[in-house]
Design a protein around this motif. Structure first.
Motif, PDB file in Angstrom:
ATOM      1  N   THR A  20     -29.674  29.970   7.012  1.00  0.00           N
ATOM      2  CA  THR A  20     -28.862  29.171   7.926  1.00  0.00           C
ATOM      3  C   THR A  20     -29.470  27.785   8.055  1.00  0.00           C
ATOM      4  O   THR A  20     -30.691  27.637   8.090  1.00  0.00           O
ATOM      5  N   ALA A  21     -28.639  26.768   8.081  1.00  0.00           N
ATOM      6  CA  ALA A  21     -29.117  25.396   8.230  1.00  0.00           C
ATOM      7  C   ALA A  21     -29.262  25.054   9.711  1.00  0.00           C
ATOM      8  O   ALA A  21     -28.710  25.733  10.578  1.00  0.00           O
ATOM      9  N   PRO A  22     -30.027  23.999  10.039  1.00  0.00           N
ATOM     10  CA  PRO A  22     -30.164  23.593  11.441  1.00  0.00           C
ATOM     11  C   PRO A  22     -28.811  23.225  12.044  1.00  0.00           C
ATOM     12  O   PRO A  22     -27.943  22.683  11.365  1.00  0.00           O
ATOM     13  N   LYS A  23     -28.648  23.517  13.317  1.00  0.00           N
ATOM     14  CA  LYS A  23     -27.430  23.133  14.021  1.00  0.00           C
ATOM     15  C   LYS A  23     -27.400  21.622  14.202  1.00  0.00           C
ATOM     16  O   LYS A  23     -28.410  20.936  14.138  1.00  0.00           O
ATOM     17  N   ARG A  24     -26.192  21.124  14.445  1.00  0.00           N
ATOM     18  CA  ARG A  24     -26.012  19.675  14.546  1.00  0.00           C
ATOM     19  C   ARG A  24     -26.915  19.041  15.602  1.00  0.00           C
ATOM     20  O   ARG A  24     -27.475  17.970  15.384  1.00  0.00           O
ATOM     21  N   ASP A  25     -27.042  19.707  16.744  1.00  0.00           N
ATOM     22  CA  ASP A  25     -27.836  19.100  17.818  1.00  0.00           C
ATOM     23  C   ASP A  25     -29.332  19.158  17.543  1.00  0.00           C
ATOM     24  O   ASP A  25     -30.117  18.608  18.306  1.00  0.00           O
ATOM     25  N   ARG A  26     -29.741  19.820  16.466  1.00  0.00           N
ATOM     26  CA  ARG A  26     -31.162  19.920  16.133  1.00  0.00           C
ATOM     27  C   ARG A  26     -31.502  19.178  14.845  1.00  0.00           C
ATOM     28  O   ARG A  26     -32.663  18.973  14.524  1.00  0.00           O
TER      29      ARG A  26
END
Length: 252
Positions: free
Chosen positions: A55-61
């Protein structure tokens, strides 16, 4: 768009590989990167770097990940040039993604935390019967048991060396066949990965859990821990990261 996971919004990208390559280039462990970004578990970073099923980092991170890796969100997502559906490099960069801050739209040059002059040959010290030589250096600071194998690494530690990884107790962070990068000149702290030599001659790659009541060592994929008294340990050296086998060269 309600989905926050970038892996679902940008198909077939190589953000996983770029995160791993930047982390290794900066000499950061998964734990260190997790701490810099503000996530509790290093396994989260492991998922970010896993190309199959990760899973890639979430947008806010994403911005925090980019800052910790001294690059930009754009570079992490798209690299120096976009990749088309067949995996070939395009001549024009991909368009900037939406919903990024105005500041992040202006790409910054990649910055490395070490000077090029700090790169040097770090040699592999061979293991005999599962352990390292009792004495690592000669009086001339030449590593005892040094082989013809080496890697070009950035380090200011004149006593740095590489040790072959054997056993599976530290998988998935340290895999058999790769090499542990050891910097004896760096002070060891709790939660650091360490190479430990016992007075019995046994050498182990472990994780320092605690110093209370003795030296408590743990692994990544085995339950329980080992407890030793200081007098049972000959030395304990800091291991910042592993070096993949493909990075090892042979001196001619």
């Amino acid at each position: 768009m309600t989905q926050e996971n970038l892996a679902d919004t940008i198909p077939r990208m190589n953000i996983h590989r770029r995160i791993k390559e930047r982390r290794e280039a900066l000499g950061l462990s998964m734990e260190t990167l997790a701490a810099k970004v503000g996530v509790k578990a290093w396994q989260t970073v492991q998922q970010w770097e896993k190309e199959d099923g990760g899973t890639a980092p979430k947008r806010d991170r994403l911005a925090a990940v980019a800052a910790a890796l001294e690059t930009t969100p754009e570079w992490l997502m798209f690299g120096p040039a976009a990749e088309n559906d067949v995996g070939k490099k395009d001549t024009e960069p991909r368009k900037q993604p939406v919903n990024l801050t105005e500041k992040s739209r202006h790409a910054l040059p990649l910055r490395y935390s070490v000077d090029v002059k700090n790169f040097r040959r770090v040699y592999v010290v061979g293991r005999a019967q599962g352990g390292l030589p009792e004495r690592i250096w000669t009086d001339g600071d030449y590593p005892v048991g040094a082989t013809d194998q080496y890697a070009e690494l950035a380090t200011t530690d004149p006593h740095a060396f590489l040790s072959p990884i054997v056993g599976t107790s530290m998988v998935p962070k340290f895999n058999p066949g790769d090499f542990a990068f050891v910097e004896p000149g760096t002070a060891v702290e709790i939660e650091d990965d360490v190479l430990v030599r016992l007075v019995t001659g046994e050498t182990m790659l472990k994780r320092l859990i605690s110093r209370r009541g003795g030296i408590q060592l743990g692994s990544y994929n085995e339950a329980g821990s080992l407890l030793y008294q200081p007098e049972e340990i000959t030395w304990m050296y800091y291991v910042p990261h592993y070096v993949p086998a493909r990075k090892i060269k042979t001196r001619f």
